[in-house]
Write a protein that holds these residues in place. Structure first.
Motif, mmCIF file in Angstrom:
data_model
loop_
_atom_site.group_PDB
_atom_site.id
_atom_site.type_symbol
_atom_site.label_atom_id
_atom_site.label_comp_id
_atom_site.label_asym_id
_atom_site.label_seq_id
_atom_site.Cartn_x
_atom_site.Cartn_y
_atom_site.Cartn_z
ATOM 1 N N ASN A 114 0.847 -1.198 0.000
ATOM 2 C CA ASN A 114 0.000 0.000 0.000
ATOM 3 C C ASN A 114 0.877 1.240 0.000
ATOM 4 O O ASN A 114 1.300 1.707 1.067
ATOM 5 C CB ASN A 114 -0.931 0.009 1.217
ATOM 6 C CG ASN A 114 -1.821 1.241 1.263
ATOM 7 O OD1 ASN A 114 -1.849 2.033 0.324
ATOM 8 N ND2 ASN A 114 -2.531 1.403 2.358
ATOM 9 N N ALA A 149 -0.009 4.517 -9.108
ATOM 10 C CA ALA A 149 -1.383 4.043 -8.984
ATOM 11 C C ALA A 149 -1.589 3.037 -10.105
ATOM 12 O O ALA A 149 -1.238 3.305 -11.259
ATOM 13 C CB ALA A 149 -2.365 5.204 -9.123
ATOM 14 N N ARG A 170 0.032 4.166 -0.475
ATOM 15 C CA ARG A 170 -0.681 5.325 0.078
ATOM 16 C C ARG A 170 -0.745 5.312 1.599
ATOM 17 O O ARG A 170 -1.389 6.165 2.198
ATOM 18 C CB ARG A 170 -2.094 5.368 -0.490
ATOM 19 C CG ARG A 170 -2.106 5.686 -1.986
ATOM 20 C CD ARG A 170 -3.498 5.788 -2.486
ATOM 21 N NE ARG A 170 -4.268 6.692 -1.636
ATOM 22 C CZ ARG A 170 -5.234 7.474 -2.044
ATOM 23 N NH1 ARG A 170 -5.570 7.458 -3.306
ATOM 24 N NH2 ARG A 170 -5.889 8.243 -1.222
ATOM 25 N N TYR A 182 6.408 5.959 -6.852
ATOM 26 C CA TYR A 182 5.134 5.461 -6.338
ATOM 27 C C TYR A 182 4.121 5.552 -7.464
ATOM 28 O O TYR A 182 4.102 6.535 -8.198
ATOM 29 C CB TYR A 182 4.684 6.305 -5.144
ATOM 30 C CG TYR A 182 5.693 6.304 -4.022
ATOM 31 C CD1 TYR A 182 5.621 5.353 -3.016
ATOM 32 C CD2 TYR A 182 6.735 7.217 -3.976
ATOM 33 C CE1 TYR A 182 6.548 5.324 -1.986
ATOM 34 C CE2 TYR A 182 7.662 7.199 -2.955
ATOM 35 C CZ TYR A 182 7.576 6.257 -1.963
ATOM 36 O OH TYR A 182 8.494 6.228 -0.954
#
Length: 159
Positions: free
Chosen positions: A20, A57, A22, A55
């Motif tokens: 994860n 998405a 985030r 990072y």
């Protein structure tokens, strides 16, 4: 500059970020057993040392209208540095190409392309891929379903 070897806390941080990206700094610190400031400093060091490239998405291509994924094997006419660099630069410029690998074996490159269907893929081939100088041959395979889609992998142990 040599990288500092990873210790168990670093590995825990990397595993948590892979799971994860985030996660908040305080959540990450709690999960790896550190206070926030030392945890944040370790994350920054991992970034500076090149263990973390960035990072991302992971988008749902189907929801975006790009429900077809095509794996394309590409053979070039030549294999000198200039030809490889030219093809690599072309792959970086094509938004439909979501992954591209220089490979060993029968084909020079394997690329992963996201398109809205067969007609969009035909257009990609004729107007983009086959316009790249030096492309000799390609072979395509439409995927049926994605079983696993991960941006990276963190082994349980290194070495």
């Amino acid at each position: 500059m040599p990288r500092k070897p990873l210790d168990e806390i670093d590995r825990k941080i990397l595993r948590e970020l892979v799971a994860n990206a985030r996660i908040t700094s305080s959540q990450l610190a709690e999960r790896v057993g550190l206070s926030s400031s030392p945890c944040w400093q370790r994350v920054r060091r991992l970034e500076e040392d090149g263990y973390i490239d960035g990072y991302v998405a992971i988008l749902n291509q189907e929801a975006l209208g790009l429900g077809e994924t095509v794996i394309v094997e590409v053979t070039l006419e030549r294999h000198d540095d200039e030809a490889l660099q030219r093809f690599g630069a072309a792959m970086l410029a094509l938004p439909e190409v979501i992954e591209a690998y220089l490979t060993t074996g029968e084909y020079d490159y394997i690329i992963k392309v996201a398109v809205s269907g067969t007609s969009a893929y035909e257009e990609f081939l004729s107007k983009k891929l086959y316009k790249i100088p030096g492309v000799r041959h390609s072979r395509s395979c439409f995927t049926l379903r994605c079983i696993k889609n991960k941006a990276s992998f963190m082994p349980l142990s290194l070495g």
